[in-house]
Design a protein around this motif. Structure first.
Motif, PDB file in Angstrom:
ATOM      1  N   MET A   1       0.840  -1.153   0.000  1.00  0.00           N
ATOM      2  CA  MET A   1       0.000   0.000   0.000  1.00  0.00           C
ATOM      3  C   MET A   1       0.885   1.216   0.000  1.00  0.00           C
ATOM      4  SD  MET A   1      -1.760   0.688   3.668  1.00  0.00           S
ATOM      5  CE  MET A   1      -0.634   0.391   4.979  1.00  0.00           C
ATOM      6  N   THR A   2       0.448   2.255  -0.654  1.00  0.00           N
ATOM      7  CA  THR A   2       1.200   3.500  -0.752  1.00  0.00           C
ATOM      8  C   THR A   2       0.276   4.653  -0.402  1.00  0.00           C
ATOM      9  OG1 THR A   2       2.543   2.557  -2.527  1.00  0.00           O
ATOM     10  CG2 THR A   2       2.571   4.947  -2.294  1.00  0.00           C
TER      11      THR A   2
ATOM     12  N   VAL B   1      -0.872  -6.603  10.955  1.00  0.00           N
ATOM     13  CA  VAL B   1      -0.568  -6.908   9.553  1.00  0.00           C
ATOM     14  C   VAL B   1       0.658  -7.818   9.468  1.00  0.00           C
ATOM     15  CG1 VAL B   1       0.281  -5.904   7.388  1.00  0.00           C
ATOM     16  CG2 VAL B   1      -1.650  -4.863   8.574  1.00  0.00           C
ATOM     17  N   ARG B   2       1.733  -7.443  10.160  1.00  0.00           N
ATOM     18  CA  ARG B   2       2.959  -8.245  10.106  1.00  0.00           C
ATOM     19  C   ARG B   2       2.743  -9.622  10.727  1.00  0.00           C
ATOM     20  NH1 ARG B   2       8.797  -6.039  11.660  1.00  0.00           N
ATOM     21  NH2 ARG B   2       8.896  -5.659   9.437  1.00  0.00           N
ATOM     22  N   SER B   3       2.032  -9.678  11.841  1.00  0.00           N
ATOM     23  CA  SER B   3       1.785 -10.944  12.529  1.00  0.00           C
ATOM     24  C   SER B   3       1.007 -11.919  11.641  1.00  0.00           C
ATOM     25  CB  SER B   3       1.027 -10.688  13.829  1.00  0.00           C
ATOM     26  OG  SER B   3       0.715 -11.878  14.472  1.00  0.00           O
TER      27      SER B   3
ATOM     28  N   GLY C   1       4.863 -15.296   5.294  1.00  0.00           N
ATOM     29  CA  GLY C   1       5.283 -14.091   4.587  1.00  0.00           C
ATOM     30  C   GLY C   1       5.864 -13.062   5.524  1.00  0.00           C
ATOM     31  N   GLY C   2       5.679 -11.806   5.181  1.00  0.00           N
ATOM     32  CA  GLY C   2       6.201 -10.723   5.998  1.00  0.00           C
ATOM     33  C   GLY C   2       5.627  -9.392   5.575  1.00  0.00           C
ATOM     34  N   ALA C   3       5.991  -8.365   6.294  1.00  0.00           N
ATOM     35  CA  ALA C   3       5.595  -6.996   5.982  1.00  0.00           C
ATOM     36  C   ALA C   3       6.763  -6.091   6.331  1.00  0.00           C
ATOM     37  CB  ALA C   3       4.353  -6.599   6.764  1.00  0.00           C
ATOM     38  N   PHE C   4       7.030  -5.111   5.477  1.00  0.00           N
ATOM     39  CA  PHE C   4       8.146  -4.218   5.749  1.00  0.00           C
ATOM     40  C   PHE C   4       7.897  -2.845   5.144  1.00  0.00           C
ATOM     41  CE2 PHE C   4       9.085  -6.357   1.782  1.00  0.00           C
ATOM     42  CZ  PHE C   4       9.603  -5.350   0.966  1.00  0.00           C
ATOM     43  N   LEU C   5       8.626  -1.882   5.665  1.00  0.00           N
ATOM     44  CA  LEU C   5       8.569  -0.515   5.171  1.00  0.00           C
ATOM     45  C   LEU C   5       9.490  -0.424   3.969  1.00  0.00           C
ATOM     46  CD1 LEU C   5       7.696   2.473   5.560  1.00  0.00           C
ATOM     47  CD2 LEU C   5       9.702   2.724   7.037  1.00  0.00           C
ATOM     48  N   ALA C   6       8.929  -0.197   2.800  1.00  0.00           N
ATOM     49  CA  ALA C   6       9.718  -0.120   1.575  1.00  0.00           C
ATOM     50  C   ALA C   6      10.153   1.308   1.265  1.00  0.00           C
ATOM     51  CB  ALA C   6       8.924  -0.681   0.405  1.00  0.00           C
TER      52      ALA C   6
ATOM     53  N   ILE D   1       4.241   0.471   2.386  1.00  0.00           N
ATOM     54  CA  ILE D   1       4.343  -0.742   3.183  1.00  0.00           C
ATOM     55  C   ILE D   1       4.099  -1.913   2.242  1.00  0.00           C
ATOM     56  CG2 ILE D   1       3.405  -2.054   5.120  1.00  0.00           C
ATOM     57  CD1 ILE D   1       4.582   0.600   6.038  1.00  0.00           C
ATOM     58  N   VAL D   2       4.976  -2.899   2.258  1.00  0.00           N
ATOM     59  CA  VAL D   2       4.844  -4.061   1.386  1.00  0.00           C
ATOM     60  C   VAL D   2       4.507  -5.277   2.242  1.00  0.00           C
ATOM     61  CG1 VAL D   2       6.047  -5.602  -0.209  1.00  0.00           C
ATOM     62  CG2 VAL D   2       6.415  -3.134  -0.334  1.00  0.00           C
ATOM     63  N   VAL D   3       3.489  -6.010   1.829  1.00  0.00           N
ATOM     64  CA  VAL D   3       3.102  -7.270   2.465  1.00  0.00           C
ATOM     65  C   VAL D   3       3.375  -8.369   1.454  1.00  0.00           C
ATOM     66  CG1 VAL D   3       1.212  -8.596   3.479  1.00  0.00           C
ATOM     67  CG2 VAL D   3       1.330  -6.120   3.841  1.00  0.00           C
ATOM     68  N   SER D   4       4.138  -9.367   1.861  1.00  0.00           N
ATOM     69  CA  SER D   4       4.433 -10.472   0.950  1.00  0.00           C
ATOM     70  C   SER D   4       3.920 -11.777   1.548  1.00  0.00           C
ATOM     71  CB  SER D   4       5.948 -10.574   0.695  1.00  0.00           C
ATOM     72  OG  SER D   4       6.621 -10.846   1.901  1.00  0.00           O
ATOM     73  N   LEU D   5       3.376 -12.600   0.678  1.00  0.00           N
ATOM     74  CA  LEU D   5       2.875 -13.915   1.060  1.00  0.00           C
ATOM     75  C   LEU D   5       3.373 -14.930   0.036  1.00  0.00           C
ATOM     76  CD1 LEU D   5      -0.806 -12.930   1.898  1.00  0.00           C
ATOM     77  CD2 LEU D   5       0.978 -13.555   3.526  1.00  0.00           C
TER      78      LEU D   5
END
Length: 64
Positions: free
Chosen positions: A1-2, A34-36, A43-48, A57-61
């Motif tokens: 999301m941006t 979100v990260r949990s 997957g994961g979530a991080f600040l891009a 914020i990127v969420v990867s699965l």
């Protein structure tokens, strides 16, 4: 999301921690949840991008 904006440098290290908020009405649970959830599914979530002009914020699965 941006979204437009900026994440201050002091906030970045705790951005995904529970109860970390700068807003008086905030609970600080949003990105922690979100990260949990992402991690629970492998997957994961991080600040891009911390801005300005945008925060991303990127969420990867993993693929099923």
């Amino acid at each position: 999301m941006t979204n437009p904006g900026e994440i201050p440098a002091a906030v970045r290290p705790v951005l995904f921690e529970r109860f970390a908020t700068r807003r008086p009405e905030g609970t600080g649970l949003g990105l922690a949840i979100v990260r949990s959830v992402a991690e629970a599914h492998g997957g994961g979530a991080f600040l891009a991008q911390s801005g300005p002009p945008e925060v991303q914020i990127v969420v990867s699965l993993p693929l099923a």
